[in-house]
Write a protein that holds these residues in place. Structure first.
Motif, mmCIF file in Angstrom:
data_model
loop_
_atom_site.group_PDB
_atom_site.id
_atom_site.type_symbol
_atom_site.label_atom_id
_atom_site.label_comp_id
_atom_site.label_asym_id
_atom_site.label_seq_id
_atom_site.Cartn_x
_atom_site.Cartn_y
_atom_site.Cartn_z
ATOM 1 N N PHE A 155 18.948 6.519 21.558
ATOM 2 C CA PHE A 155 19.225 5.199 22.102
ATOM 3 C C PHE A 155 17.658 4.600 22.650
ATOM 4 O O PHE A 155 17.466 3.551 22.548
ATOM 5 C CB PHE A 155 19.866 5.679 23.434
ATOM 6 N N PHE A 156 16.836 5.691 23.161
ATOM 7 C CA PHE A 156 15.484 5.173 23.699
ATOM 8 C C PHE A 156 14.777 4.666 22.425
ATOM 9 O O PHE A 156 14.006 3.694 22.804
ATOM 10 C CB PHE A 156 14.850 6.465 24.465
ATOM 11 N N THR A 157 14.824 5.333 21.331
ATOM 12 C CA THR A 157 14.367 4.783 20.096
ATOM 13 C C THR A 157 14.818 3.212 19.653
ATOM 14 O O THR A 157 13.951 2.369 19.465
ATOM 15 C CB THR A 157 14.522 5.694 19.023
ATOM 16 N N GLU A 158 15.970 2.871 19.958
ATOM 17 C CA GLU A 158 16.683 1.620 19.782
ATOM 18 C C GLU A 158 16.051 0.685 20.728
ATOM 19 O O GLU A 158 15.733 -0.387 20.347
ATOM 20 C CB GLU A 158 18.275 1.754 19.768
ATOM 21 N N LEU A 159 16.073 1.396 21.926
ATOM 22 C CA LEU A 159 15.220 0.335 23.066
ATOM 23 C C LEU A 159 13.795 0.043 22.544
ATOM 24 O O LEU A 159 13.604 -1.282 22.702
ATOM 25 C CB LEU A 159 15.602 0.991 24.372
ATOM 26 N N ASN A 160 13.329 1.048 22.241
ATOM 27 C CA ASN A 160 11.834 0.492 21.741
ATOM 28 C C ASN A 160 11.985 -0.284 20.435
ATOM 29 O O ASN A 160 10.924 -1.085 20.549
ATOM 30 C CB ASN A 160 11.036 2.045 21.227
ATOM 31 N N ARG A 161 12.634 -0.308 19.621
ATOM 32 C CA ARG A 161 12.829 -1.253 18.634
ATOM 33 C C ARG A 161 12.903 -2.616 19.042
ATOM 34 O O ARG A 161 12.363 -3.433 18.034
ATOM 35 C CB ARG A 161 13.975 -0.718 17.793
ATOM 36 N N LEU A 162 13.312 -2.661 20.229
ATOM 37 C CA LEU A 162 13.596 -3.910 20.690
ATOM 38 C C LEU A 162 12.584 -4.223 21.958
ATOM 39 O O LEU A 162 12.650 -5.358 22.679
ATOM 40 C CB LEU A 162 15.011 -4.103 21.440
ATOM 41 N N GLY A 163 11.430 -3.485 21.763
ATOM 42 C CA GLY A 163 10.324 -3.888 22.465
ATOM 43 C C GLY A 163 10.439 -3.596 24.158
ATOM 44 O O GLY A 163 9.482 -3.813 24.762
ATOM 45 N N ILE A 164 11.405 -2.703 24.281
ATOM 46 C CA ILE A 164 11.448 -2.250 25.638
ATOM 47 C C ILE A 164 10.737 -0.887 25.603
ATOM 48 O O ILE A 164 10.783 0.049 25.170
ATOM 49 C CB ILE A 164 13.061 -1.918 26.082
ATOM 50 N N THR A 165 9.958 -0.885 27.041
ATOM 51 C CA THR A 165 9.149 0.568 27.320
ATOM 52 C C THR A 165 9.325 0.958 28.551
ATOM 53 O O THR A 165 8.918 2.037 28.966
ATOM 54 C CB THR A 165 7.617 -0.187 27.149
ATOM 55 N N GLY A 166 10.207 0.136 29.329
ATOM 56 C CA GLY A 166 10.743 0.806 30.827
ATOM 57 C C GLY A 166 12.077 0.389 31.160
ATOM 58 O O GLY A 166 12.442 -0.846 30.641
ATOM 59 N N ILE A 167 12.743 1.058 32.100
ATOM 60 C CA ILE A 167 13.910 0.690 32.464
ATOM 61 C C ILE A 167 14.083 1.083 34.005
ATOM 62 O O ILE A 167 13.240 2.068 34.206
ATOM 63 C CB ILE A 167 14.925 1.508 31.659
ATOM 64 N N VAL A 168 14.831 0.395 34.759
ATOM 65 C CA VAL A 168 15.334 0.958 36.198
ATOM 66 C C VAL A 168 16.862 1.111 36.093
ATOM 67 O O VAL A 168 17.522 0.203 35.743
ATOM 68 C CB VAL A 168 14.914 -0.200 37.132
ATOM 69 N N ASP A 169 17.220 2.384 36.311
ATOM 70 C CA ASP A 169 18.457 3.045 35.912
ATOM 71 C C ASP A 169 19.200 2.806 37.497
ATOM 72 O O ASP A 169 18.805 3.975 38.009
ATOM 73 C CB ASP A 169 18.569 4.177 35.052
ATOM 74 N N PRO A 170 20.308 2.455 37.496
ATOM 75 C CA PRO A 170 21.069 2.487 38.974
ATOM 76 C C PRO A 170 22.098 3.579 38.834
ATOM 77 O O PRO A 170 22.846 3.611 39.443
ATOM 78 C CB PRO A 170 21.585 1.042 39.126
ATOM 79 N N GLY A 171 22.232 4.585 37.750
ATOM 80 C CA GLY A 171 23.060 5.485 37.642
ATOM 81 C C GLY A 171 24.527 4.872 37.136
ATOM 82 O O GLY A 171 24.547 4.461 36.124
ATOM 83 N N GLY A 172 25.422 4.703 37.882
ATOM 84 C CA GLY A 172 26.793 4.257 37.538
ATOM 85 C C GLY A 172 27.848 5.343 37.627
ATOM 86 O O GLY A 172 27.720 6.657 37.929
ATOM 87 N N PHE A 173 29.053 4.983 37.307
ATOM 88 C CA PHE A 173 30.224 5.767 37.194
ATOM 89 C C PHE A 173 30.050 6.860 36.024
ATOM 90 O O PHE A 173 29.434 6.530 35.122
ATOM 91 C CB PHE A 173 31.349 4.700 36.826
#
Length: 549
Positions: A231-249
């Protein structure tokens, strides 16, 4: 002796000069730096994970040494690495290797083919679509039927979730979970056709559907690790280098083990700032007090860092537009404690008509402990008003804004009418001086594709093509990009370290397959990265730049 000293001096000078050469140099590019002057540069140089030069090609020539990796961008556009300010990526990664996603599927036939391929790869295993789609993305403009799903995967139990409002379960799935139309979990109701027959679709709320999702079989640890990596590689493919993650259910402390394994191995390809989401309704304060002594605010490093609590602080306050005094007192007790602990707080809030209930409490806390330095934030709040934004600005509270209206805008327009033309009020928030970060809220309620979100920010159109937001609330391309980079970096205290391409900043950037600044708006959603770099390291490379990785 003098000769020996001279040799040593020359040797040290040569070693020092060699050490000052760049590790990576990129030339012949259109670099959208997003610096205060909106500079467009041609080249940049990286050493030890940071940018050491930005300018014309000649500005980096003296930094090229024998060991320097050289990348010719061929005139392509480079942007700072994208940062999603509100994405449930840690949870998504746990199941990415074993789920089916319908993101980008344009017909029901294409969606069914994805189910068939998953069943072929995993015979008799569960087929799970956890969300991230809308019936309006399909040419047929409807949800798939039970018959279509069974035809695609006759031998697999299948569970298909639509946002947090509906789900389809095949008979095999119902049997495996011990569920029938006459014996349903609390909060879940069966949908029936005009004939009275059940359709296979069920309705529920975010709480009831999340509780049902928790009963599905979980991937094992190895699948968690593989899914997170993929999944992180897929995010990289879309130019994403950082995330702020709020957890979740449905994500508990033990579920962070896969993320931590990749971090320990130094193989994380996305910078992660994460929050603790309260899971134990009624015992939230005890949960926070138990876990946070091991996680002081900011604990971690540049790749993985603890970022406070949220987005559910208490179950009773969550999605509650009319909290009673006891509910507010319990919430106030926790956020007052969080402020004294120096913790960042992010909270899910949907409606402007009730957000005063939240801001009243925050103003009480602020009288005792200033919260502006803590970077508290509100997520969602698409219909926020100028009055609310003014109160947020006064408190120093930021707004994480997502593209919920891309998939859900048709329904919202039907409910809100003309008011939807100012939803969300992006330009008004910027003029008010509120810190705004862009994101998606993926993956159960939205696509994780940042370029889909950026296109929506610029054209205001839903997945079905309905125009919603008007021109008064439409940002420029540069402003939209800033919200997805330096704007989002603010929410994890990193706006001085990343989000723009300037000397001294972390070397996080992406070379795009098209020019974001000039292509027709309707083409932006199809953008992908050809080379994504995090801290000077290539974490994703398409064929054209394979040698750079």
């Amino acid at each position: 002796m003098r000769k020996l000293l001279a040799i040593l001096v020359i040797s040290c000078w040569a070693t020092s000069a060699h050490a000052q050469k760049a590790d990576l140099v990129v030339t012949n590019a259109k670099i959208v730096t997003l610096d205060p002057a909106s500079t467009i540069a041609q080249a940049l140089a990286v050493r030890e994970g940071k940018i050491v030069a930005v300018g014309g090609n000649d500005a980096v020539e003296g930094l090229i040494g024998p060991a320097t990796r050289r990348v010719d961008a061929g005139g392509r556009t480079i942007i700072p690495g994208l940062i999603d300010s509100h994405i449930h990526a840690v949870r998504a990664g746990l199941t990415y290797a074993t789920e089916v996603n319908w993101i980008g599927a344009k017909t029901i036939g294409e969606a069914m083919e994805r189910l068939r391929q998953a069943a072929k790869a995993r015979p008799a295993s569960w087929i799970i679509v956890a969300g991230g789609w809308s019936e309006l993305q399909f040419a047929e403009k409807r949800r798939p039927t039970l018959t279509e799903v069974i035809s695609a995967v006759p031998d697999n139990p299948a569970y298909i979730q639509l946002f947090y409002s509906a789900l389809l379960m095949t008979p095999k799935a119902q049997q495996a979970l011990g569920i029938s139309a006459d014996q349903l979990p609390a909060g879940i109701t069966a949908e029936r056709a005009a004939s009275g027959e059940t359709t296979g679709w069920f309705n529920g709320s975010i709480v009831s559907i999340s509780a049902l999702f928790d009963r599905l079989p979980r991937p094992n640890f190895e699948e968690n690790v593989a899914g997170t990596r993929q999944f992180f590689t897929e995010l990289n493919r879309l130019g994403i280098t950082g995330i702020v993650d709020p957890g979740g259910f449905s994500i508990y402390p033990g579920h962070y083990a896969a993320l931590q394994k990749l971090w320990r191995e130094k193989s994380l390809s996305v910078r992660v700032a994460y929050s603790l989401f309260a899971q134990n309704v009624g015992a939230e304060f005890e949960e926070y007090k138990t876990l946070t002594p091991f996680l002081p605010m900011g604990f971690g490093d540049d790749m993985l860092r603890f970022n406070g609590i949220g987005e559910r602080i208490t179950g009773a306050m969550y999605n509650n537009n009319a909290p009673d005094a006891a509910t507010k007192d319990k919430f106030l007790e926790i956020v007052r404690w969080a402020a004294k602990q120096g913790l960042t707080v992010t909270i899910h809030w949907q409606e402007d008509k009730s957000v005063h209930q939240l801001l009243d409490l925050y103003e009480q806390v602020n009288k005792e402990t200033p919260i502006a330095p803590l970077r508290w934030s509100i997520a969602h709040l698409d219909n926020t008003s100028p009055e609310t934004l003014a109160r947020m600005k006064a408190l120093g509270i930021g707004w994480t804004m997502q593209d919920a209206m891309y998939l859900g805008g048709d329904r919202i327009v039907a409910q809100a009418g003309e008011a939807a033309r100012s939803m969300p009020p992006i330009v008004t928030a910027l003029r008010a001086g509120v810190h705004v970060g862009a994101g998606t809220d993926a993956h159960r309620v939205a696509s994780y594709n940042p370029f889909v979100a950026l296109q929506w920010m610029l054209d205001g159109k839903t997945v079905g093509g309905l125009p919603t937001r008007g021109p008064d609330e439409t940002p420029s391309r540069e402003d939209a990009l800033r919200l997805y980079t330096v704007g989002s970096a603010w929410f994890c205290f990193d706006e001085t370290r990343r989000g723009t391409l300037e000397t001294g900043k972390l070397a996080d950037f992406a070379i795009l397959d098209r020019d974001f600044m000039s292509v027709p708006v309707e083409q932006i959603g199809g953008t992908a990265s050809l080379l994504t770099v995090v801290g000077g390291k290539a974490v994703y490379a398409a064929d054209a730049f394979a040698s750079a990785k």
